[in-house]
Design an enzyme around this catalytic site. Structure first.
Site, PDB file in Angstrom:
ATOM      1  N   ARG A 113     -23.172 -33.994  13.949  1.00  0.00           N
ATOM      2  CA  ARG A 113     -22.824 -32.589  13.788  1.00  0.00           C
ATOM      3  C   ARG A 113     -24.058 -31.719  13.583  1.00  0.00           C
ATOM      4  NH1 ARG A 113     -20.811 -29.390  16.202  1.00  0.00           N
ATOM      5  NH2 ARG A 113     -19.161 -30.940  16.464  1.00  0.00           N
TER       6      ARG A 113
ATOM      7  N   LYS B  98     -33.107  -9.937  13.679  1.00  0.00           N
ATOM      8  CA  LYS B  98     -31.688 -10.133  13.371  1.00  0.00           C
ATOM      9  C   LYS B  98     -31.291 -11.579  13.704  1.00  0.00           C
ATOM     10  CE  LYS B  98     -30.647  -5.249  14.151  1.00  0.00           C
ATOM     11  NZ  LYS B  98     -29.945  -4.249  14.966  1.00  0.00           N
TER      12      LYS B  98
ATOM     13  N   LYS C 175     -40.992   2.471  10.891  1.00  0.00           N
ATOM     14  CA  LYS C 175     -39.695   2.994  11.282  1.00  0.00           C
ATOM     15  C   LYS C 175     -39.373   4.265  10.501  1.00  0.00           C
ATOM     16  CE  LYS C 175     -36.759   0.000  12.798  1.00  0.00           C
ATOM     17  NZ  LYS C 175     -35.706  -1.042  12.927  1.00  0.00           N
TER      18      LYS C 175
ATOM     19  N   GLU D 236     -41.813   3.582  15.653  1.00  0.00           N
ATOM     20  CA  GLU D 236     -40.512   3.951  16.206  1.00  0.00           C
ATOM     21  C   GLU D 236     -40.421   5.469  16.328  1.00  0.00           C
ATOM     22  OE1 GLU D 236     -36.449   2.355  14.684  1.00  0.00           O
ATOM     23  OE2 GLU D 236     -36.794   4.256  13.645  1.00  0.00           O
TER      24      GLU D 236
ATOM     25  N   ASP E 252     -36.291   4.588  20.178  1.00  0.00           N
ATOM     26  CA  ASP E 252     -35.083   4.178  19.480  1.00  0.00           C
ATOM     27  C   ASP E 252     -33.880   5.029  19.884  1.00  0.00           C
ATOM     28  OD1 ASP E 252     -33.599   2.712  17.463  1.00  0.00           O
ATOM     29  OD2 ASP E 252     -33.634   4.562  16.293  1.00  0.00           O
TER      30      ASP E 252
END
Length: 285
Positions: free
Chosen positions: A105, A140, A172, A202, A223
């Site tokens: 597994r 992410k 950002k 960004e 963005d």
């Protein structure tokens, strides 16, 4: 059997995570296999693709079983990055049955996730074929599995964005607000970073783009811009700095984004919305 030089030393980094996964699953022992299978039983089987896709994680699968029992022998029939169709034999395995079943597994979990990511990346890269755009991953990723996830993106033909917060500055919106503007934020990073690591900023509109273009950056992220604004941004940048499109990038939209002429397109969907590729381990009679 790691094919990518970029990841040639990765097993030393991820082995503790593989061991953690084994410890999590096996705990004090595989009750069912120990009760039913004799320790002397030698078994054999094969890993089979149950869906079409791109194979990734073969070296990880091999490492799972190497950590369990060095008597287990694996013969891979393919390489990472190979396309497979339903029914294709990916690898064969033989050795003591108990540890094979104990590791089944965990090996499949790693290989199925990595193959799913590689498959989706391949689909994105196929969608932008004929343009100069390179598909990038993001941060992410599944917690603890970032190296596996980014390795799978690479196997699928995509590129890797920064590995973490430490190897590149990505300024950002919240950073810009805290610094009081784009220029101020860039200046602070340059004063602070004695290693001169790459800097990306960004921007959300063409006015911010114009300011960023004057700062000698390594990359500018567009963005959530419209296709029209991205096309204008490419014209204004005129190759002076690579441009990366980001925000709500899907398989349905990526081709149109690539047609704007951007250099990179990043998509969190490669890793946060992946569907595992169905793979089974089938024992021989």
């Amino acid at each position: 059997m790691i094919q990518n030089k970029q990841f040639s030393n990765i097993l030393s980094k991820i082995e503790p995570i593989i061991q953690l996964a084994l410890d999590e699953d096996i705990g004090t022992g595989d009750l069912t296999s120990q009760a039913i299978l004799s320790p002397d039983l030698i078994s054999s089987g094969r890993f089979v693709a149950k869906a079409d896709g791109v194979i990734a994680g073969l070296a990880v699968m091999e490492q799972v079983f190497a950590l369990l029992d060095d008597r287990i022998s694996i013969q891979t029939k393919l390489h990472d990055g190979d396309l497979v169709t339903t029914g294709t034999t990916i690898a064969t395995i033989s050795g003591p049955g108990q540890p094979i079943l104990s590791g089944e597994r965990v090996a499949l979990n790693f290989m199925q996730r990595m193959s799913g990511i590689a498959t989706m990346t391949h689909q994105f890269m196929s969608a932008v074929a004929g343009t100069k755009a390179v598909i990038l991953d993001t941060r992410k990723t599944a917690p603890g599995l970032r190296h596996f996830d980014k390795w799978a993106v690479h196997i699928g033909g995509g590129g890797n964005h920064r590995i973490g917060l430490y190897d590149m500055a990505l300024i950002k919106e919240n950073h810009i607000r805290a610094a009081g503007g784009i220029t101020a934020a860039v200046e602070r990073v340059r004063r602070f970073d004695t290693e001169n690591r790459p800097i990306e900023v960004e921007v959300t509109n063409l006015t911010e783009l114009d300011e960023a273009l004057g700062l000698n950056l390594d990359r500018i992220m567009l963005d959530n811009m419209s296709l029209t604004d991205m096309t204008t941004a490419v014209t204004r940048a005129a190759g002076r700095v690579p441009l990366e499109a980001s925000g709500n990038v899907t398989l349905a939209t990526v081709a149109a984004i690539a047609q704007t002429g951007v250099d990179f397109i990043s998509s969190g969907a490669l890793t946060h919305s992946v569907t595992a590729l169905d793979i089974s381990l089938l024992f021989d009679q």
